[in-house]
Write an enzyme that holds these catalytic residues in place. Structure first.
Site, PDB file in Angstrom:
ATOM      1  N   GLU A  87      16.881   1.245  14.397  1.00 33.47           N
ATOM      2  CA  GLU A  87      16.702   2.060  15.237  1.00 33.47           C
ATOM      3  C   GLU A  87      15.197   2.315  15.966  1.00 33.47           C
ATOM      4  O   GLU A  87      14.880   1.665  16.666  1.00 33.47           O
ATOM      5  CB  GLU A  87      17.316   2.796  15.487  1.00 33.47           C
ATOM      6  CG  GLU A  87      18.943   2.591  15.446  1.00 33.47           C
ATOM      7  CD  GLU A  87      19.426   3.911  15.730  1.00 33.47           C
ATOM      8  OE1 GLU A  87      19.630   5.217  16.810  1.00 33.47           O
ATOM      9  OE2 GLU A  87      20.940   4.040  14.974  1.00 33.47           O
ATOM     10  N   ASP A 160      21.686   3.788  12.067  1.00 34.66           N
ATOM     11  CA  ASP A 160      22.076   4.830  11.583  1.00 34.66           C
ATOM     12  C   ASP A 160      23.042   4.847  11.087  1.00 34.66           C
ATOM     13  O   ASP A 160      24.231   4.208  11.342  1.00 34.66           O
ATOM     14  CB  ASP A 160      21.591   5.856  12.815  1.00 34.66           C
ATOM     15  CG  ASP A 160      20.487   6.333  12.485  1.00 34.66           C
ATOM     16  OD1 ASP A 160      19.564   5.429  11.666  1.00 34.66           O
ATOM     17  OD2 ASP A 160      20.224   7.412  13.996  1.00 34.66           O
ATOM     18  N   ASP A 162      26.882   6.296  11.069  1.00 36.79           N
ATOM     19  CA  ASP A 162      27.838   7.165  11.975  1.00 36.79           C
ATOM     20  C   ASP A 162      27.844   5.614  13.146  1.00 36.79           C
ATOM     21  O   ASP A 162      27.885   4.479  13.514  1.00 36.79           O
ATOM     22  CB  ASP A 162      27.452   7.823  12.997  1.00 36.79           C
ATOM     23  CG  ASP A 162      25.793   7.648  13.546  1.00 36.79           C
ATOM     24  OD1 ASP A 162      25.424   6.976  14.276  1.00 36.79           O
ATOM     25  OD2 ASP A 162      24.789   8.809  13.683  1.00 36.79           O
ATOM     26  N   GLU A 164      27.945   5.724  16.309  1.00 36.73           N
ATOM     27  CA  GLU A 164      27.268   5.432  17.412  1.00 36.73           C
ATOM     28  C   GLU A 164      25.616   4.404  16.419  1.00 36.73           C
ATOM     29  O   GLU A 164      25.806   3.494  17.448  1.00 36.73           O
ATOM     30  CB  GLU A 164      25.431   6.901  18.306  1.00 36.73           C
ATOM     31  CG  GLU A 164      25.118   6.284  19.216  1.00 36.73           C
ATOM     32  CD  GLU A 164      26.265   6.471  20.049  1.00 36.73           C
ATOM     33  OE1 GLU A 164      25.926   6.104  21.286  1.00 36.73           O
ATOM     34  OE2 GLU A 164      27.275   7.331  19.789  1.00 36.73           O
ATOM     35  N   TYR A 377      20.461  11.541   5.674  1.00 34.27           N
ATOM     36  CA  TYR A 377      20.472  11.224   6.957  1.00 34.27           C
ATOM     37  C   TYR A 377      21.353  12.276   8.026  1.00 34.27           C
ATOM     38  O   TYR A 377      21.620  13.530   6.772  1.00 34.27           O
ATOM     39  CB  TYR A 377      21.659  10.690   7.310  1.00 34.27           C
ATOM     40  CG  TYR A 377      22.199  10.515   8.050  1.00 34.27           C
ATOM     41  CD1 TYR A 377      20.880   9.883   9.783  1.00 34.27           C
ATOM     42  CD2 TYR A 377      23.179  10.135   9.057  1.00 34.27           C
ATOM     43  CE1 TYR A 377      20.817   9.501  11.273  1.00 34.27           C
ATOM     44  CE2 TYR A 377      23.335  10.335  10.943  1.00 34.27           C
ATOM     45  CZ  TYR A 377      22.295   9.379  10.930  1.00 34.27           C
ATOM     46  OH  TYR A 377      22.765   8.905  12.737  1.00 34.27           O
ATOM     47  N   ARG A 379      22.576  14.177  10.334  1.00 32.19           N
ATOM     48  CA  ARG A 379      23.681  13.910  10.897  1.00 32.19           C
ATOM     49  C   ARG A 379      25.290  13.790   9.943  1.00 32.19           C
ATOM     50  O   ARG A 379      25.925  13.182   9.802  1.00 32.19           O
ATOM     51  CB  ARG A 379      24.040  12.738  12.380  1.00 32.19           C
ATOM     52  CG  ARG A 379      22.364  13.160  13.476  1.00 32.19           C
ATOM     53  CD  ARG A 379      22.821  12.589  14.771  1.00 32.19           C
ATOM     54  NE  ARG A 379      21.832  12.936  15.685  1.00 32.19           N
ATOM     55  CZ  ARG A 379      20.883  11.574  15.462  1.00 32.19           C
ATOM     56  NH1 ARG A 379      19.795  10.847  14.653  1.00 32.19           N
ATOM     57  NH2 ARG A 379      19.340  12.362  16.780  1.00 32.19           N
ATOM     58  N   HIS A 422      28.915  11.420   5.022  1.00 34.86           N
ATOM     59  CA  HIS A 422      28.310  11.337   4.316  1.00 34.86           C
ATOM     60  C   HIS A 422      27.408  12.085   3.768  1.00 34.86           C
ATOM     61  O   HIS A 422      28.625  13.232   4.071  1.00 34.86           O
ATOM     62  CB  HIS A 422      26.670  11.419   5.469  1.00 34.86           C
ATOM     63  CG  HIS A 422      27.007  10.416   6.871  1.00 34.86           C
ATOM     64  ND1 HIS A 422      27.028   8.854   6.203  1.00 34.86           N
ATOM     65  CD2 HIS A 422      26.716  10.559   8.065  1.00 34.86           C
ATOM     66  CE1 HIS A 422      26.857   8.523   7.386  1.00 34.86           C
ATOM     67  NE2 HIS A 422      26.780   9.228   8.508  1.00 34.86           N
TER      68      HIS A 422
END
Length: 799
Positions: A87, A160, A162, A164, A377, A379, A422
């Site tokens: 990203e 990432d 997740d 998104e 990570y 989040r 995670h």
């Protein structure tokens, strides 16, 4: 159209939270040039290999084969081998060093494909099919990625880990296959950016998880339908440029309701009485807890003064001494919300700043000659830790604090609402303690890394033990009344996990000493004194407390907490003063409209239920179309009804003033804009003159200017206050002026705040010694206020 574009940014904030907004797009070009440079020597080597590498066992052609076979694992020999798409450029830079020359790592810069900003982009008549377009300004980057993918032959999508990120990979795969059908495209996932984690991810590619993509699609469509239907209603009925979102509106409601509690609270006065005792060289203080046979309740200074007068000149006798021990358990490693709360409380970071710094630590920083991602990570809502990380941290604890190593690793369970996708946030390499990194990180990076490191290490250490001593002393007053004073002292018997903690230390670590006095012994009463207090009402939300409230009620997810707060501030629905969040006049008006006409939509219970249903889509127990359909019918019907029946509020926020336009002589009107109130000429549109609202007169001699709020045009600088005659007058302060003038020198007073005193005021004049606050102390603080009043315009630190 312009208003719609502005609205889109805020209405989409919840769904776009995980998009990495990194600057610069030179990574594709650099990688492309690097690939060409590496490709040329290979061709040359192939030609020269025939005569030189021929051996008796094989022909020259076979001898050359091993050199050409090296990139075989990457699936291509016509380009760099394998294209990896992440990203952000920072992440690409880190990963490229780990994978070697047969991998090309490029950045998508977050989302490349999304819903259009100028319209809803959702077909409500055909199963809510979203209309996806290449984001404006990113077509060139997409073409570069398509060209690089065609050359590579094999593509690994590494966005990432997740929802998104899964959606970004899904869109990229579709765009690459549309250009080059048959491409070998897979998804890889890693929770930390370390050499081993990246290599393991490359060895275990997987397919894209469609259920995760559907969950992101459902959230995106849901938020778009809410935002793009409620916002036009607000434009028509209140003012242009407003927005309403599914989750941001719930957060606004919580803040407005808390503000009503703050305003309606009536503080009650009460007084406490304390005594200073002496035994030998030791002095200690106790509080009066019993008076005249009951609990002391002094409602005025007169009542407390009577008790003080009766107790003065007496002696105290030790009535009781008792001890108790308390076990203090370590806390689990950080989740996203807990990290944001700790950073706000301990470091003074906003939630937005916390996530920005955490992103930098995750994507990678240079540590000497090595570039590595320092944390996992950031989040996550899980407290789970991998077995490898547990082994490493236990090894470190055993070496540094062997007595504080538990027999077995501690297992932390996640909250029942957690997705547990995670690990918890932890250091990727535990041997990198904060002390080793102080020369390689910025000040903010080091602080945030330090609390992450401390929290993780301490979470696997033994409990601490605290011993509390309580002493009760009886005093006989002159009038025959009896009083009982209580003294508490604490001592850390076993430090346990506190040995690994510095920045995260608590009050429990601070020891208070109490002399060893046997029961029945008499001690001297040196002084009896009373102190005024007021009952404390509910506190306004801070970044930390609103995130805690949202998490407890199941509203939002780890990726959305920071954007929720940011959008409320950017839309001027909420202001942040002294780290507290308070609704503006506009925010209150918006909330009142939404609560009255859309109570179900911005109800915390409904929003939490929708989050649960979105989780169900990811788990495969819900169909995303059914989730949207159940919501859309009643919601759309209500929007249409309110659009027809709601009275207009336009212009209600405008206030006439006595000020006159210096350009045309018309009266000035106080209006509300995107960044707060300002003055505008009532002769608009013939006269378009505007100016900031004056807060005070400039105190500089021979200056006729006024002090107004300012903000740097470039960058994210905090608000400051300067003279309207700038640059002729360069007066500046970062403290907000009040409407009061100093009674000594006539300069204006400024607002200050600290946890100990609360709100207080000080004169802005560096030559004046006037200061009034909730008490009469603090000359040192006044010196600090005066020095900051001279602050330079370049001081942009984000508090």
């Amino acid at each position: 159209m312009a208003a719609a574009k502005k609205e889109a940014g805020a209405a989409d904030a919840d769904a776009m939270a995980d998009t990495v907004a990194a600057a610069g797009s030179e990574a594709p070009a650099k990688a492309k040039a690097k690939a060409k440079a590496k490709a040329k020597p290979k061709a040359a080597a192939g030609k020269a290999a025939k005569p030189k590498t021929a051996k008796p066992k094989a022909a020259a052609g076979k001898a050359a084969k091993p050199k050409a076979a090296k990139p075989k694992a990457s699936g291509a020999s016509k380009g760099p081998g394998t294209l990896v798409i992440v990203e952000s450029p920072a992440k690409a830079k880190t990963i490229e060093k780990y994978l070697g020359s047969h991998y090309q790592v490029l950045a998508s810069m977050g989302h490349l494909i999304d819903l259009p900003k100028s319209r809803t982009g959702v077909d409500t008549e055909h199963d809510f099919e979203p209309e996806y377009l290449t984001i404006r300004g990113k077509a060139k980057l997409l073409k570069e990625l398509q060209k690089a993918a065609k050359k590579a032959g094999k593509v690994l999508l590494a966005s990432d880990p997740d929802r998104e990120g899964e959606a970004i990979s899904w869109h990229l795969r579709k765009a690459l296959l549309d250009k080059e059908p048959g491409l070998d495209i897979h998804r890889i996932e890693f929770n930390e950016i370390t050499p081993q984690a990246i290599r393991d991810a490359v060895k275990h590619p997987r397919d894209i998880e469609e259920q995760k993509v559907d969950a992101q699609k459902a959230r995106r469509v849901l938020d778009r339908l809410v935002g793009y239907n409620l916002s036009p209603l607000l434009w028509k009925k209140v003012k242009n440029g407003l927005s309403a979102g599914r989750v941001q509106s719930v957060a606004l409601r919580l803040i407005c309701e808390r503000e009503k509690e703050v305003e309606s609270f009536l503080p009650e006065e009460y007084w406490t009485v304390e005594a200073d005792f002496r035994r030998g060289r030791s002095t200690f203080r106790g509080e009066l807890v019993q008076w005249a046979g009951g609990k002391p309740e002094f409602r005025s200074g007169t009542e407390s003064a009577a008790a003080v007068a009766a107790l003065e000149g007496t002696e105290a006798t030790v009535r009781d001494v008792r001890q108790s021990e308390r076990t203090v358990r370590p806390k689990p490693p950080f989740t996203t919300s807990k990290l944001q709360q700790a950073a706000a409380n301990r470091l003074g970071f906003t939630s937005k700043k916390t996530m920005q710094v955490a992103q930098q630590l995750y994507e990678g920083v240079n540590v000497g000659s090595t570039r590595i991602g320092l944390i996992t990570y950031m989040r996550t809502d899980s407290t789970r830790i991998s077995s490898t990380a547990l082994e490493e941290v236990r090894k470190l604890i055993g070496a540094r604090w062997p007595a504080e190593l538990p027999p077995e690793a501690l297992v932390w369970t996640a909250d029942g609402k957690a997705q547990d996708a995670h690990e918890a946030i932890r250091p990727t390499m535990i041997e990198y303690d904060p002390e080793k990194l102080k020369d390689h990180l910025t000040k903010d990076q080091l602080k945030l890394y330090a609390i992450i490191w401390e929290r993780f290490v301490s979470s696997q250490m033994t409990n601490a033990k605290l011993r509390t001593t309580t002493m009760e002393l009886g005093v006989a007053a002159r009038d025959g009344s009896e009083g009982l004073f209580r003294v508490n002292a604490s001592k850390m018997v076993e430090k346990g996990f506190y040995k690994a903690i510095k920045l995260l230390g608590s009050r429990e670590e601070k020891e208070t000493l109490l002399p060893d006095i046997p029961v029945g012994e008499t001690v001297k009463v040196e002084k009896i004194h009373s102190e005024q207090h007021f009952t404390q009402g509910p506190a306004r939300f801070t970044d930390a407390s609103i995130i805690k409230a949202l998490e407890e009620q199941g509203i939002g997810r780890p990726s959305t907490y920071a954007p929720i707060i940011s959008v409320l501030l950017e839309r001027y629905y909420v202001t942040r003063e002294n780290r507290q969040l308070a609704p503006t006049t506009l925010g209150r008006m918006i909330n009142e409209i939404l609560v009255e006409y859309f109570p179900a939509v911005i109800d915390s219970g409904f929003t939490a239920l929708m989050e649960t249903r979105l989780d169900g889509v990811e788990e495969g127990s819900q169909e995303w179309v059914h989730v949207i359909r159940d919501f859309w019918g009643p919601f759309k019907k209500r929007v249409d009804e309110v659009m027809e029946t709601l009275e207009s509020f336009r212009g209600r926020l405008d206030e006439p003033t006595e000020l006159v336009c210096e350009k045309c002589g018309s009266p000035m009107v106080k209006k509300l804009g995107r960044f707060g109130f300002f003055l505008a000429c009532s002769g608009f549109p013939a006269c378009r003159n505007t100016r900031s609202i004056p807060l005070a007169k400039c105190p500089r001699p021979d200056c006729s200017g006024e002090i107004v709020a300012r903000r740097k045009l470039k960058g994210r600088g905090r608000e400051f206050y300067g003279c309207s005659n700038y640059p002729e007058c360069d007066f500046i302060t970062y403290y907000k002026p009040t409407s009061s003038d100093c009674p000594k020198c006539g300069w204006f007073l400024v607002e200050k705040y600290d946890k100990k005193r609360g709100a207080w005021k000080a004169c802005i004049n560096p030559a004046c010694d006037y200061l009034h606050s909730q008490d009469e102390e603090g000359e040192g603080e006044h010196e600090h206020a005066r020095s900051r009043a001279r602050g330079a315009p370049g001081d942009d630190s984000d508090d």
